[in-house]
Design an enzyme around this catalytic site. Structure first.
Site: not given
Ligand SMILES: Cc1cc2nc3c(=O)[nH]c(=O)nc-3n(C[C@H](O)[C@H](O)[C@H](O)COP(=O)(O)OP(=O)(O)OC[C@H]3O[C@@H](n4cnc5c(N)ncnc54)[C@H](O)[C@@H]3O)c2cc1C
Length: 431
Positions: A18-19, A175, A304, A322-323
């Site tokens: 992942g990120f 969103e 996470d 994400a950051q």
């Protein structure tokens, strides 16, 4: 069976592309280490745009990227498509569905899974949106229900098919609600001229007193106003008690009849077995200021799944976004590259998260951005939102495709991927 036999250098195994995992994998020096990246998928998912796949705005392949393509031609680098089941901390070995693998250092970057807070009914009947297959399920379900609504004469059934309940008023819920409202306003009336699309209802349910809990009050109010203008029915202070596939039960005996509940109300760390109970808190792996697990010096956790509670600005851990994941991946790669974890004389600087801000879009021309020194809303915020998401997408091809899709949608008021490629089969309802 051993899933990799070659070994000349110290082996760093990373679980999760992942990120966080991808960042550390890309940055580690391969003249010093053998790097083995393991993921249960052969692609990286850009989760922030999953809602656009679910609402027919983007093709799934434009938010996914082949892991082998990202790391091709890198020496001392190995990728294995495998699901890790267990970490044997004594033997320094991981157990996967394709075999075992020993490690010198292990980095757990498994991200998170949907949290239903223990409610099995909701887990069985609501739709999550945490992966590409789940976003595709959602896309199919939305379109299938409209196809069914045309056919049914039963007005109550028709209403249930055309009522959408999104649980969770964070950025994802906001969103998604905005994107669904845009479908209602611009797309569905043309696709289904025989249905009265004005009967479609979009409900956004939020347990707390405001939307976008992690953002400023100002942005939360703006998002509320924008969604209301788009026709979304917002419920604040609204705790969902249950869902049986037909009816959402809300506290104080309120109910909404619907066949579509989308669960964006929370995530929890994706823990792999092998850790002691004391090493886990709130379903995240406890780490020190160097992202090292508190018990095992050779195991690290990032993204996470990691919980660092010692930072005074984030006493309950970093946000599961994400950051922090990217910055933690970067930090760990840098520290490994300069020998921090094997040279005992080196003073290691702790990981410090630099918050670069947060943002959410609420449909066409509308977004809210919170940066350290200023806040933005409206068109400019929306342009910034698009730019940030475009540059963050992995792969040039994906960026071009996403941009082209957005330009076409903007001028044509259209969502081009309204396809039921893989029909979604609902589970049987509880009676
Ligand atoms: C719908 C949605 C919208 C979001 N929007 C935003 C946003 O707008 N901005 C933002 O900053 N953040 C957003 N996030 C959160 C952000 O995507 C996560 O914080 C980020 O992905 C965390 O990165 P990670 O590397 O820790 O985990 P992930 O990116 O989730 O990666 C974990 C990887 O581990 C793999 N894996 C897991 N378990 C195993 C196993 N046992 N064996 C092998 N592989 C395994 C998975 O396949 C996955 O590839 C959103 C999340 C979702 C779901």
């Amino acid at each position: 069976m051993n899933i990799l036999t070659i070994k000349k250098l110290k082996r760093i195994v990373i679980i999760g592309a992942g990120f966080a995992g991808l960042q550390v994998a890309k940055k580690l020096r391969r003249d010093k280490f053998q790097v083995v990246l393991i993921d249960k998928n052969n692609y990286h998912t850009f989760q922030p745009l999953l809602y656009q796949v679910a609402t027919a705005g983007l093709e799934p392949d434009s938010i996914a990227h082949s892991i082998r393509n990202i790391v091709k031609k890198k020496k001392n680098f190995f990728f294995r498509l495998a699901s890790v089941h267990y970490i044997n901390t004594n033997k320094k070995e991981i157990i996967t569905n394709i075999g075992n693998l020993s490690y010198d250092y292990l980095i757990v970057a498994t991200g998170s899974v949907t949290n239903y807070f223990g409610n099995k009914n909701i887990e069985s009947h609501a739709l999550p949106m945490k992966s590409i297959p789940e976003a595709l399920n959602l896309r199919s379900l939305i379109l299938q229900n409209f196809e069914q609504a045309i056919l049914t004469k039963d007005t109550q059934k028709k209403k249930k098919l055309m009522t959408f309940v999104i649980v969770g008023g964070g950025p994802t819920g906001v969103e998604l609600a905005g994107a669904l409202a845009e479908m209602k306003n611009y797309v569905l009336p043309h696709d289904y001229p025989n249905l009265d699309i004005q009967n479609m209802e979009i409900h956004l349910l939020q347990a707390s007193t405001r939307l976008l809990d992690g953002m400023s009050e100002q942005s939360a109010k703006q998002a509320y106003k924008n969604l209301e203008n788009l026709g979304v029915i917002i419920w604040l202070n609204c705790l969902v008690k249950d869902y049986n596939g037909d009816v959402v039960f809300i506290k104080e005996n309120k109910k909404i009849q619907t066949e579509n509940v989308i669960w964006t109300a929370g995530v929890k760390g994706a823990i792999i077995k092998g850790f002691l109970k004391e090493d886990i808190e709130g379903n995240r792996i406890l780490v020190n200021q160097y992202l090292q697990t508190i018990r095992y010096k050779h195991i690290f956790a990032i993204g996470d799944v990691a919980l660092m509670k010692i930072n005074r600005y984030y006493p309950n851990g970093h946000p599961m976004t994400a950051q922090p994941a990217i910055q933690q991946g970067n930090y760990l790669a840098n520290k490994f590259n300069i020998n921090c974890f094997f040279d005992n004389n080196q003073a290691i600087k702790p990981f410090i998260y630099k918050n670069s801000g947060s943002m959410a879009t609420i449909g066409r021309n509308k977004a809210v951005c919170d940066f350290s020194f200023f806040k933005l809303k409206g068109f400019l915020a929306w342009i910034i939102w698009m730019f940030v998401h475009l540059v963050s997408l992995v792969g040039f091809r994906n960026r071009v495709i996403a941009l082209m899709n957005w330009i076409i949608q903007y001028f044509q008021y259209n969502k081009s991927v309204r396809l039921i490629i893989r029909p979604f089969h609902k589970k049987k309802k509880v009676i």
